[in-house]
Design a protein around this motif. Structure first.
Motif, PDB file in Angstrom:
ATOM      1  N   UNK A 102     -15.745 -30.243 -19.544  1.00 50.80           N
ATOM      2  CA  UNK A 102     -14.493 -30.733 -18.675  1.00 50.80           C
ATOM      3  C   UNK A 102     -14.602 -29.844 -17.404  1.00 50.80           C
ATOM      4  N   UNK A 103     -14.956 -28.525 -17.609  1.00 49.15           N
ATOM      5  CA  UNK A 103     -15.106 -27.524 -16.468  1.00 49.15           C
ATOM      6  C   UNK A 103     -16.255 -27.815 -15.621  1.00 49.15           C
ATOM      7  N   UNK A 104     -17.433 -28.202 -16.303  1.00 50.28           N
ATOM      8  CA  UNK A 104     -18.740 -28.297 -15.303  1.00 50.28           C
ATOM      9  C   UNK A 104     -18.651 -29.004 -14.133  1.00 50.28           C
ATOM     10  N   UNK A 105     -17.522 -29.916 -13.936  1.00 55.74           N
ATOM     11  CA  UNK A 105     -17.430 -30.528 -12.602  1.00 55.74           C
ATOM     12  C   UNK A 105     -17.147 -29.652 -11.271  1.00 55.74           C
ATOM     13  N   UNK A 106     -16.103 -28.802 -11.901  1.00 57.36           N
ATOM     14  CA  UNK A 106     -15.913 -27.891 -10.672  1.00 57.36           C
ATOM     15  C   UNK A 106     -17.111 -26.965 -10.029  1.00 57.36           C
ATOM     16  N   UNK A 107     -17.723 -26.374 -11.284  1.00 58.52           N
ATOM     17  CA  UNK A 107     -18.866 -25.626 -10.853  1.00 58.52           C
ATOM     18  C   UNK A 107     -20.072 -26.477 -10.141  1.00 58.52           C
ATOM     19  N   UNK A 108     -20.337 -27.632 -10.446  1.00 57.68           N
ATOM     20  CA  UNK A 108     -21.251 -28.592  -9.887  1.00 57.68           C
ATOM     21  C   UNK A 108     -20.886 -28.786  -8.558  1.00 57.68           C
ATOM     22  N   UNK A 109     -19.406 -28.930  -8.010  1.00 62.70           N
ATOM     23  CA  UNK A 109     -19.084 -29.112  -6.407  1.00 62.70           C
ATOM     24  C   UNK A 109     -19.506 -27.955  -5.813  1.00 62.70           C
ATOM     25  N   UNK A 110     -19.365 -26.673  -6.356  1.00 66.98           N
ATOM     26  CA  UNK A 110     -19.716 -25.646  -5.543  1.00 66.98           C
ATOM     27  C   UNK A 110     -21.395 -25.535  -5.559  1.00 66.98           C
ATOM     28  N   UNK A 119     -29.481 -24.777  -3.496  1.00 64.79           N
ATOM     29  CA  UNK A 119     -28.313 -24.981  -4.347  1.00 64.79           C
ATOM     30  C   UNK A 119     -28.459 -26.345  -4.995  1.00 64.79           C
ATOM     31  N   UNK A 120     -28.517 -27.359  -4.216  1.00 62.26           N
ATOM     32  CA  UNK A 120     -28.637 -28.484  -4.571  1.00 62.26           C
ATOM     33  C   UNK A 120     -29.842 -28.981  -5.548  1.00 62.26           C
ATOM     34  N   UNK A 121     -31.092 -28.253  -4.948  1.00 61.74           N
ATOM     35  CA  UNK A 121     -32.130 -28.634  -5.862  1.00 61.74           C
ATOM     36  C   UNK A 121     -31.937 -28.028  -7.242  1.00 61.74           C
ATOM     37  N   UNK A 122     -31.433 -26.777  -7.411  1.00 65.88           N
ATOM     38  CA  UNK A 122     -31.534 -26.030  -8.643  1.00 65.88           C
ATOM     39  C   UNK A 122     -30.245 -26.286  -9.475  1.00 65.88           C
ATOM     40  N   UNK A 123     -29.329 -26.802  -8.753  1.00 64.77           N
ATOM     41  CA  UNK A 123     -27.950 -26.910  -9.444  1.00 64.77           C
ATOM     42  C   UNK A 123     -28.142 -27.517 -11.038  1.00 64.77           C
ATOM     43  N   UNK A 147     -26.858 -17.323 -10.038  1.00 65.24           N
ATOM     44  CA  UNK A 147     -27.784 -17.887  -9.445  1.00 65.24           C
ATOM     45  C   UNK A 147     -27.820 -17.735  -8.071  1.00 65.24           C
ATOM     46  N   UNK A 148     -26.561 -18.298  -7.574  1.00 61.43           N
ATOM     47  CA  UNK A 148     -26.506 -18.312  -5.952  1.00 61.43           C
ATOM     48  C   UNK A 148     -26.553 -16.676  -5.529  1.00 61.43           C
ATOM     49  N   UNK A 149     -25.775 -15.653  -6.260  1.00 56.65           N
ATOM     50  CA  UNK A 149     -26.100 -14.374  -5.786  1.00 56.65           C
ATOM     51  C   UNK A 149     -27.561 -13.849  -5.915  1.00 56.65           C
ATOM     52  N   UNK A 150     -28.459 -14.541  -6.893  1.00 51.56           N
ATOM     53  CA  UNK A 150     -29.628 -13.840  -6.982  1.00 51.56           C
ATOM     54  C   UNK A 150     -30.770 -14.410  -6.031  1.00 51.56           C
ATOM     55  N   UNK A 151     -30.613 -15.789  -5.812  1.00 49.23           N
ATOM     56  CA  UNK A 151     -31.553 -16.475  -4.756  1.00 49.23           C
ATOM     57  C   UNK A 151     -31.130 -16.960  -3.480  1.00 49.23           C
ATOM     58  N   UNK A 152     -29.758 -16.695  -3.269  1.00 50.66           N
ATOM     59  CA  UNK A 152     -29.428 -16.774  -1.945  1.00 50.66           C
ATOM     60  C   UNK A 152     -28.423 -18.095  -1.902  1.00 50.66           C
ATOM     61  N   UNK A 153     -27.784 -18.320  -0.768  1.00 51.83           N
ATOM     62  CA  UNK A 153     -26.708 -19.375  -0.641  1.00 51.83           C
ATOM     63  C   UNK A 153     -27.058 -20.550  -0.057  1.00 51.83           C
ATOM     64  N   UNK A 154     -28.284 -20.776   0.111  1.00 50.76           N
ATOM     65  CA  UNK A 154     -28.857 -21.969   0.912  1.00 50.76           C
ATOM     66  C   UNK A 154     -28.336 -23.167   0.291  1.00 50.76           C
ATOM     67  N   UNK A 155     -27.807 -24.091   1.230  1.00 53.37           N
ATOM     68  CA  UNK A 155     -27.466 -25.362   0.618  1.00 53.37           C
ATOM     69  C   UNK A 155     -28.506 -26.105  -0.224  1.00 53.37           C
TER      70      UNK A 155
END
Lengths: 249, 232, 53
Positions: free
Chosen positions: B122-130, B58-62, B47-55
């Motif tokens: 258990x893995x989701x927090x790591x991805x959520x932080x990104x 990402x916060x909105x679509x996370x 998703x970040x690759x497709x829609x761009x890395x703007x903070x």
């Protein structure tokens, strides 16, 4: 009473009865729809908010109603077939699915066309009814895909009946969760569906359309079940005798 | 009376034995557990690759992205639920077992959740932080994912039981399960979004919990019925 | 003419009613066609069996 049901569920009897009954449902259905279309398009007063675009409800509401009813018929007859092992009710479920999907598609298409002048867009995700209806269409697709994937008819009947029953529970959950969801996103209050505020001149054509559509649906369903019964009974003696008899059918 | 009682193992032991067996199998074949996890991480990368890395974006679509990815990863793992048992014939053993089939199905579903749903949570927090999700929201997300993946495993077990032994079962399974899973996704993702926006989100948690309990009490019966039908 | 334009919503209203008519006719046609096909298939099979005997 039991004898009556038993006789009704016997394939050769049903096969003959359905042929007789189908036109008798279609005729009043078409008459009611003819009245509903005429009165809905030309006699009913214009809605003060939506103008003449509101007249789309005369086809949208009946198809939306039938899309749910067909699913209920499918699930209930599937359940009956599962519990009491009545072959005819599985045939009803199999025949109802494509019809239900057709009416679901119709409800979606007319809702979308209605949305174009009203919301300025062909599709509004914020509308809970359209979204629920779309999920219902996917449920129909899943049901028909499962049926098509299993070669053995008896197995396909039972497996799809389980799926349809699970789907009924899901339809209820979809309804409430989508309502909640659209309330979060300020979903507009959209299509007015009947209710006591409706002018009788608007309401009566709508009721006529709903009843007319239901009768027409019943007639189409009978036709389809009849074919389904014939196909499932293709190796039986009564089918053989019927086909070899000079008058045929 | 006591002898008969001794001979018949309790219902709980049947459930535990089925679950233990599947957990052991998963331990021997870690790929089955890891592949959906890698898939989950990769979808979250798309998703970040497709829609761009703007903070902001990402916060909105996370929450939505994480939830969609979790749903797809669960779907991916469902095939193995009954598939390998069907191939090696151990599913027939389950069907003729004196233990009630819904309990055994529940045992298998529990093992499935422990090897697919729980690792995702258990893995989701790591991805959520990104995705720049604040820590307070991460907790809510893990809670919704826990309740949601339990429901998804249970609903999925019905679909897996219906399609077991069919050719081209994978695509069909997705087609059957996705409409059933849509309310879970809707409740889960929106609850996290509400928490991220500092809104009241408890309704969503209660609804997810209610859905999990309802499917916990009903789905095993549907799965058992479907297994019997598929293996006639 | 006024009735046709439906206060400028004519296109939408008429296309909805038209689409409904098409769908109903299509469903009817499909049901008929399938019945004919099933009936014919069974007829062919049974007649063939009959001749063999």
């Amino acid at each position: 009473m039991w004898k009556f049901f038993h006789q009704l569920a016997s394939p050769p009897h049903f096969y003959r009865l359905a042929a007789v009954l189908s036109p008798w449902l279609a005729a009043p259905g078409i008459a009611l729809i003819a009245y509903g279309v005429y009165a809905g398009l030309f006699l009913a007063p214009m809605d003060y908010q939506q103008g003449d675009a509101f007249r789309i409800i005369y086809v949208h509401v009946p198809s939306a109603y039938l899309s749910m009813m067909a699913y209920m018929i499918m699930a209930v007859s599937g359940g009956i077939g599962l519990i009491w092992r009545i072959k005819l009710s599985h045939a009803v479920a199999a025949a109802a699915a494509p019809l239900g999907a057709a009416f679901t598609f119709l409800a979606l298409a007319t809702g979308s066309i209605w949305g174009r002048p009203m919301w300025g867009t062909w599709w509004e995700w914020g509308d809970p009814r359209l979204t629920s209806e779309l999920i219902l269409l996917f449920l129909y697709f899943g049901y028909m895909a499962l049926r098509a994937a299993i070669d053995d008819t008896a197995k396909a009947d039972k497996a799809s009946a389980v799926l349809a029953l699970v789907g009924v529970v899901n339809v209820v959950i979809v309804h409430y969760s989508v309502e909640w969801w659209s309330s979060l996103h300020q979903g507009q209050t959209l299509m007015k569906k009947g209710g006591p505020a409706m002018d009788p001149a608007m309401l009566y054509p709508l009721l006529a359309m709903i009843l007319g559509f239901t009768l027409l649906f019943g007639s189409l369903l009978l036709r389809r079940v009849r074919t389904e019964v014939l196909f499932r009974e293709r190796r039986t003696r009564w089918v053989r005798e019927m086909i070899l008899s000079p008058e045929g059918s | 009376m006591t002898d008969a009682h001794k001979e018949q193992p309790s219902i709980f032991s049947g459930l535990a034995a089925t679950a233990r067996r599947d957990l052991l199998l998963a331990w021997k074949r870690p790929g089955d557990v890891l592949n959906p996890l890698f898939f989950f991480a990769m979808v979250c990368t798309l998703f970040p690759l497709a829609v761009g890395p703007s903070a902001e974006q990402l916060e909105f679509s996370g929450p939505g992205v994480l939830w969609v990815a979790a749903l797809l990863a669960t779907l991916l793992s469902l095939n193995s639920l009954f598939g390998s048992d069907f191939e090696d014939g151990s599913l027939d053993q389950l069907l003729v077992s004196p233990q009630p089939l819904p309990v055994l199905a529940l045992g298998k579903t529990a093992a499935h959740w422990l090897t697919s749903g729980l690792p995702l949570v258990l893995v989701s927090p790591i991805l959520a932080i990104t995705y720049r999700m604040p820590m307070s929201v991460v907790g809510v997300m893990m809670l919704t994912l826990t309740l949601g993946t339990i429901t998804l495993s249970l609903l999925g077990s019905i679909g897996a039981a219906l399609t077991v032994g069919l050719h081209r079962g994978t695509a069909l399974l997705s087609l059957l399960i996705l409409p059933l899973a849509m309310p879970v996704l809707l409740l889960g993702a929106n609850t996290v979004s509400l928490a991220a926006g500092n809104d009241v989100y408890t309704t969503g948690i209660w609804a997810l919990g209610a859905y999990a309990i309802a499917s916990l009490s009903l789905a095993p019966y549907a799965t058992a019925a479907a297994l019997r039908i598929s293996n006639e | 003419m006024d009735a046709m334009s439906m206060g400028n919503y004519g296109v939408y209203v008429w296309s909805c009613f038209g689409l409904t008519l098409v769908m109903v006719l299509f469903s009817y046609w499909r049901a008929r066609l399938r019945h004919k096909r099933v009936y014919r298939d069974i007829e062919v099979r049974i007649k063939a069996l009959e001749e063999r005997e």
